[in-house]
Design a protein around this motif. Structure first.
Motif, PDB file in Angstrom:
ATOM      1  N   PRO A  41       0.822  -1.221   0.000  1.00 33.39           N
ATOM      2  CA  PRO A  41       0.000   0.000   0.000  1.00 33.39           C
ATOM      3  C   PRO A  41       0.850   1.262   0.000  1.00 33.39           C
ATOM      4  N   THR A  43       0.241   3.805   1.520  1.00 34.08           N
ATOM      5  CA  THR A  43       0.172   4.348   2.878  1.00 34.08           C
ATOM      6  C   THR A  43       0.919   3.470   3.887  1.00 34.08           C
ATOM      7  N   LEU A  44       1.825   2.623   3.411  1.00 29.03           N
ATOM      8  CA  LEU A  44       2.511   1.702   4.316  1.00 29.03           C
ATOM      9  C   LEU A  44       3.175   2.428   5.474  1.00 29.03           C
ATOM     10  N   GLU A  46       2.548   5.288   6.836  1.00 32.67           N
ATOM     11  CA  GLU A  46       1.542   5.805   7.776  1.00 32.67           C
ATOM     12  C   GLU A  46       0.903   4.661   8.550  1.00 32.67           C
ATOM     13  N   ASN A  47       0.644   3.550   7.866  1.00 31.54           N
ATOM     14  CA  ASN A  47      -0.029   2.421   8.498  1.00 31.54           C
ATOM     15  C   ASN A  47       0.777   1.832   9.650  1.00 31.54           C
ATOM     16  N   ILE A  48       2.087   1.869   9.531  1.00 31.54           N
ATOM     17  CA  ILE A  48       2.924   1.270  10.574  1.00 31.54           C
ATOM     18  C   ILE A  48       3.478   2.321  11.538  1.00 31.54           C
ATOM     19  N   GLY A  49       2.934   3.521  11.457  1.00 27.92           N
ATOM     20  CA  GLY A  49       3.283   4.543  12.431  1.00 27.92           C
ATOM     21  C   GLY A  49       4.508   5.354  12.099  1.00 27.92           C
ATOM     22  N   TYR A 178      11.458  -2.044  11.061  1.00 31.20           N
ATOM     23  CA  TYR A 178      10.558  -2.887  10.269  1.00 31.20           C
ATOM     24  C   TYR A 178      11.355  -3.516   9.135  1.00 31.20           C
ATOM     25  N   GLN A 234       2.287  -8.398   9.172  1.00 35.58           N
ATOM     26  CA  GLN A 234       1.397  -8.432   8.008  1.00 35.58           C
ATOM     27  C   GLN A 234       2.031  -9.201   6.859  1.00 35.58           C
ATOM     28  N   LYS A 249       8.194  -6.620  12.458  1.00 36.73           N
ATOM     29  CA  LYS A 249       8.417  -5.459  13.330  1.00 36.73           C
ATOM     30  C   LYS A 249       9.282  -5.852  14.504  1.00 36.73           C
TER      31      LYS A 249
END
Length: 251
Positions: A41, A43-44, A46-49, A178, A234, A249
Motif C-alpha cells: 500500500p 500508505t505503508l 503511515e499504516n505502521i506509524g 521494520y 502483516q 516489526k
C-alpha cells in the motif's frame, strides 16, 4: 514507474544463470517493480506509524535501482506534492555487491538528494555494518526505520550456506525497526541450480548440503521471531512469481 512488459518466468529468461549471485543485468525487464509494488500500500509508512518528518529506508540487493526508485516514489508520495505526506523527508539507501549495477543505479538516479546507491556486500561483517551504521548515524537515528530485502536470501544461502542465511536475517533485523522480506521459495533454488548446470558451470557450493529446505518463508519467520526479537505483523500476499511479501516489526 517502468513500462509493463510481458511476463517472463524466471526460468525462461535467456541466461539468468550467468548471475550466480542474483546480480542479473536488465532484471527489471522480466520482473518489473509493479510486481511487488502492486501488493504494497502507498500508505505503508503511515499504516505502521512512520508518519514522522524523517524516514530512513534501506534496500538490500537493489540491483540497478529501478525498484528502489519506484518504492521511494510509492511511499514518499513524490507524485503528490500537495499532500500532507509530501512534507515528510524520506531517504533511501540502496546497496548491492555488483559495482556495475550500482554504477547504473547512480547514473539513472532521479532523486540524488534523497536516494543514494552504494556498492556493498551485506554478508561482509563488520564492514557492511560499519558503513550502514555510519549512514543512519548521520541522521541521528539508531537504525533504519524500514529495511526491504527482495529476492536476496536464496543467493546468500546458495553461495554461503545455512549459517550465512541465518546471519543475514539476524543482521537485517538488527539494522531496522521494520523489515519487509521476500524470500525465494525452494522451487527457485532448484531452478537456479538447474540453470547453472545448463550453462556448463559447477553447481552452487552449498546446494546439495543445505539443511534448511522446504518452506523458506516459514524458516525465515521462525528465525526472525525466535532469535531476532521480531514479529510478523502483516503478509501482503504473493507476487506474480508466487513469492510472499512479509512485514516484520521489532518487538
Amino acid at each position: 514507474m517502468e513500462t509493463h512488459v510481458p511476463h517472463v518466468n524466471e526460468e525462461e529468461n535467456e541466461d539468468p544463470g550467468a548471475a550466480p549471485y542474483g546480480n542479473f543485468i536488465n532484471y527489471y525487464t522480466f520482473n518489473p517493480p509493479e510486481n511487488r509494488l502492486s501488493l504494497i500500500p502507498e500508505t505503508l509508512l503511515e499504516n505502521i506509524g512512520l508518519g514522522s518528518e524523517l524516514v530512513l529506508i534501506l534496500d538490500v540487493g537493489c540491483n540497478s535501482g529501478d525498484l528502489s526508485v519506484a518504492l521511494y516514489k510509492h511511499l514518499s508520495h513524490e507524485d503528490a506534492p500537495g499532500s500532507d505526506f509530501s512534507k515528510r523527508e524520506v531517504y533511501l539507501l540502496g546497496c548491492d555487491l555488483d559495482q556495475d549495477l550500482i554504477f547504473r543505479a547512480q547514473n539513472s538516479n532521479p532523486f540524488p538528494q534523497n536516494i543514494q546507491f552504494i556498492p556493498l556486500d551485506i554478508t561482509d561483517d563488520p564492514e557492511s555494518r560499519i558503513v550502514l551504521e555510519s549512514y543512519f548515524g548521520r541522521f541521528g537515528c539508531p537504525r533504519f526505520h524500514l529495511c526491504t530485502c527482495f529476492a536476496v536470501t536464496m543467493w546468500v544461502h546458495l553461495n554461503h550456506g545455512d549459517a550465512a542465511l541465518l546471519s543475514l536475517l539476524s543482521r537485517l533485523a538488527s539494522l531496522c525497526e521494520y523489515l519487509l522480506l521476500e524470500a525465494q521459495p525452494w522451487k527457485c533454488y532448484r531452478s537456479a541450480a538447474r540453470r547453472l548446470r545448463k550453462l556448463g558451470r559447477s553447481d552452487f557450493d552449498h546446494f546439495k548440503t543445505l539443511e534448511i529446505r522446504g518452506d523458506m518463508a516459514a524458516h525465515a519467520r521462525e528465525h526472525l521471531e525466535k532469535q531476532c526479537s521480531m514479529e510478523l505483523v502483516q503478509s501482503f500476499g504473493n507476487t506474480t512469481w508466487d513469492r510472499s511479501l512479509l512485514l516484520f516489526k521489532r518487538r
